[in-house]
Design an enzyme around this catalytic site. Structure first.
Site, PDB file in Angstrom:
ATOM      1  NE  ARG A  71      -6.014  48.077 -18.037  1.00 30.83           N
ATOM      2  CZ  ARG A  71      -6.641  49.349 -18.185  1.00 30.83           C
ATOM      3  NH1 ARG A  71      -7.873  49.531 -18.649  1.00 30.83           N
ATOM      4  NH2 ARG A  71      -6.576  50.315 -17.238  1.00 30.83           N
ATOM      5  CG  ASP A  72       1.585  47.052 -20.887  1.00 26.79           C
ATOM      6  OD1 ASP A  72       1.756  46.912 -22.270  1.00 26.79           O
ATOM      7  OD2 ASP A  72       2.475  47.790 -20.264  1.00 26.79           O
ATOM      8  CB  ILE A  73       0.299  40.373 -21.556  1.00 28.41           C
ATOM      9  CG1 ILE A  73      -0.519  40.364 -20.569  1.00 28.41           C
ATOM     10  CG2 ILE A  73       1.142  39.042 -21.819  1.00 28.41           C
ATOM     11  CD1 ILE A  73      -1.547  39.462 -20.574  1.00 28.41           C
TER      12      ILE A  73
END
Length: 289
Positions: A71-73
């Site tokens: 969810r935070d690439i």
């Protein structure tokens, strides 16, 4: 706790997950490396960029198989070790428990992740984070690593908070000439604002990138820099061309003056012998008298 069980060379090891006075925290291995952001913009060849993306996809694929979403690439959440191994860091946003229930490190309804790398359906709140939203984030990272440019750099940030943006993303081949139509199509589909148009999984992306590697090796694709260097070279070429054009114009601008000068000289040359001849005749007449 599922992440702690993951042992993959492209994922940072997690040793503990706990909270202190209501503040959750995780304990991970200490990785000797630099952020992937360091390599965005000119230091990697296209082949090197694709190799990094393949390894990174392997790590994310392993996480998805364990029902873990990142969810935070983004480039800042990838460390590259001295031997060139990329490692995903900063997991913990969505974890899958052994009983199949997900646990969160963020409250329900809170948008997590980084704005410029978050899928539009997540930003608008129209859908929860899914494998598809991780695919989108990975696609943005991949596009940026290959081209040196963020695909939506020209779009005002507030407009990205929408499922539809009146903006056509440039093909990666615009910035790197050795990107073929297969890689163009893959990267553009991964960042589609329509989740249904994206690759169905990171595994699919990894397989297609691997096929591209094999094809490029077979065709002997040169190890050209996969950045916006092409744009800078184009600008440099344009500047040289403009300089040449200016020189030509300068040369042309003096032609009329040069022509007049030559014309005047020719006239003088034509008149001078005549005048000299007349003077000589007069002198001879004077001596005869």
């Amino acid at each position: 706790r599922a992440l702690a069980k993951l042992d993959h060379p492209n994922i940072v090891r997690l040793y503990d997950f706990d909270s202190n006075e209501g503040h959750p925290f995780i304990v991970t291995e200490d990785v000797d490396g630099v952020e992937l952001r360091t390599f965005v913009g000119g230091t990697l060849t296209l082949n090197e960029s694709i190799a990094l993306l393949v390894d990174l996809a392997k790590g994310l694929e392993a996480a998805h198989e364990a029902n873990i979403l990142h969810r935070d690439i983004k480039p800042e959440n990838v460390l590259v070790t001295p031997d060139g191994t990329p490692k995903l860091i900063d997991f913990g946003l969505v974890l899958q428990n052994d009983d199949g229930k997900s646990t969160r490190m963020t409250a329900t309804g809170v948008i997590v992740g980084t704005f410029l790398y978050s899928a539009p359906e997540v930003l608008t709140g129209s859908a929860e984070a899914t494998v598809g939203s991780d695919v989108y984030s990975f696609g943005v990272l991949a596009y940026e690593l290959v081209t040196g440019e963020h695909p939506y750099a020209a779009v005002p940030a507030l407009k990205l908070n929408s499922m539809e943006v009146d903006f056509e993303v440039e093909k990666p081949s615009t910035f790197c000439s050795h990107v073929d139509e297969h890689l163009d199509e893959l990267l553009l589909s991964a960042i589609s604002r329509d989740p249904e148009q994206r690759p169905t999984s990171i595994r699919e992306i990894r397989r297609r990138l691997t096929r591209w590697q094999k094809r490029s090796q077979r065709l002997g694709v040169k190890k050209t820099k996969a950045t916006a260097t092409a744009r800078h070279k184009a600008a440099e070429t344009s500047a040289k061309s403009s300089a040449k054009s200016s020189a030509m114009l300068s040369a042309l601008s003096v032609l009329p003056a040069a022509f007049l000068l030559v014309f005047a000289l020719v006239c003088c040359y034509a008149l001078f012998p005549f005048s000299n001849s007349e003077a000589e005749k007069r002198a001879q007449s004077a001596r005869a008298e």
